[in-house]
Write an enzyme that holds these catalytic residues in place. Structure first.
Site, PDB file in Angstrom:
ATOM      1  N   LYS A  11      42.170  39.157  45.266  1.00 52.80           N
ATOM      2  CA  LYS A  11      42.576  38.301  44.038  1.00 52.80           C
ATOM      3  C   LYS A  11      43.704  38.913  43.440  1.00 52.80           C
ATOM      4  O   LYS A  11      44.005  39.916  43.140  1.00 52.80           O
ATOM      5  CB  LYS A  11      41.379  37.747  43.338  1.00 52.80           C
ATOM      6  CG  LYS A  11      40.577  38.880  42.839  1.00 52.80           C
ATOM      7  CD  LYS A  11      41.065  39.593  41.412  1.00 52.80           C
ATOM      8  CE  LYS A  11      40.223  40.665  40.722  1.00 52.80           C
ATOM      9  NZ  LYS A  11      40.954  41.148  39.754  1.00 52.80           N
ATOM     10  N   ASP A 144      33.489  39.868  38.119  1.00 51.84           N
ATOM     11  CA  ASP A 144      34.485  38.918  38.752  1.00 51.84           C
ATOM     12  C   ASP A 144      34.157  38.256  39.975  1.00 51.84           C
ATOM     13  O   ASP A 144      34.973  37.649  40.799  1.00 51.84           O
ATOM     14  CB  ASP A 144      35.860  39.591  39.059  1.00 51.84           C
ATOM     15  CG  ASP A 144      35.513  40.903  39.931  1.00 51.84           C
ATOM     16  OD1 ASP A 144      34.458  41.137  40.278  1.00 51.84           O
ATOM     17  OD2 ASP A 144      36.593  41.504  40.529  1.00 51.84           O
TER      18      ASP A 144
END
Length: 301
Positions: A11, A144
């Site tokens: 990401k 996350d």
């Protein structure tokens, strides 16, 4: 089903505003994150446990990656078993991880692997957990992790566990964009980066109201992806690792690229205009950071 293979994407934090430290020791943030078409691959195979054999076994093609209880894949498997009772007595699961995402990069590799493990186990068990239960379990594994349950760009809030899918109009401005991702031969430890920010408090934090105002302006407008880019963890990293801002300035001056650091670093990225040769920029990165640097071209999903 006895085996499954799951893609575990990296990401990028396109917008990251750390807004303050909480009483539980975590930090509040507002972030726009997007997964890439580049990442790790995790395979899970159900097996019968031999006498004395463990319930979970993890193998990785990268010898520097720990495969013991400290790995988030194993932690995810244990959390899943505790919640569901699967795979049950006499059964186990072998995980095989092909590691492509570098560690200590701010690209979410370990967290993505953990969520891939949850997805694999949920599929192999016949979907023992619903979406809400998976999201709660993912958030418990890491701040996350929950974003990797979504395929498109998201807004992260809280410590990162509160996820909102980016509206279609804004998402369209991000999906499919080419990005060059690059990392020096060293990483930055996330706890150190947050600890350093906390030591300078309140300097370095962005007020939550200002962070939300910036997000709302970009989401509600028609600005390009480059207009969204922001990361207030950069000053902490750049103060320690001067090679990062030096190269980002060089890429701006020589190629007109707006480059940013992802997460707590040390990986950085730049969007590539149509027709720009990624190989030429990659050569510049390697010339500046040496042969141990990591460079890959990817697209936002």
């Amino acid at each position: 089903m006895r085996a499954i293979e799951i893609f575990a994407p990296a990401k990028l934090n396109l917008f990251l505003a750390i807004t303050g430290r909480r009483t539980d020791g975590f930090h509040d943030l507002a972030s726009v994150a997007a997964t890439l078409d580049f990442g790790d691959t995790l395979r899970a195979d159900v097996r019968e446990r031999e006498e004395g054999g463990g319930e979970w076994r993890l193998h990785c093609d990268d010898a520097t990656v720990p495969t013991d209880e400290t790995n988030l894949v194993v932690k995810a498997a244990r959390a899943f078993a505790a919640a569901t009772g699967w795979p049950g007595k006499g059964m186990g699961v072998d995980f095989s991880l092909i590691k492509r995402v570098p560690m200590g990069a701010g690209l979410g590799g370990g967290s993505s692997d953990a969520v891939a493990a949850l997805r694999a186990l949920n599929a192999l068990s016949g979907l023992a957990l619903g979406a809400a239960e998976l999201a709660k379990m993912a958030a418990g594994l890491g701040s996350d992790c929950a974003l990797f349950l979504h395929d498109g760009p998201v807004v992260m809030r809280g410590r990162g566990e509160r996820i909102e899918v980016l509206p279609t109009g804004a998402s369209t401005r991000l999906r499919g964009r080419r990005a060059l991702v690059f990392k020096p031969g060293f990483g930055i430890a996330t706890p150190w980066a947050y600890g350093r920010m906390a030591s300078k408090a309140p300097l370095g934090y962005l007020l939550a109201a200002e962070a939300e105002a910036r997000l709302a302006a970009w989401i509600g407008g028609d600005g390009a992806a480059e207009a969204l880019l922001f990361n207030n963890m950069e000053p902490v990293a750049f103060e320690k690792c001067v090679a990062l801002p030096t190269l980002l300035e060089q890429l701006r001056d020589e190629f007109g690229l707006v480059a940013r650091m992802s997460g707590s670093g040390s990986a950085c990225f730049a969007f590539l205009p149509d027709g720009m040769d990624a190989a030429m920029i990659g050569q510049t990165v390697r010339a500046a950071w040496g042969p141990t640097s990591f460079v890959v071209e990817a697209k936002l999903r």
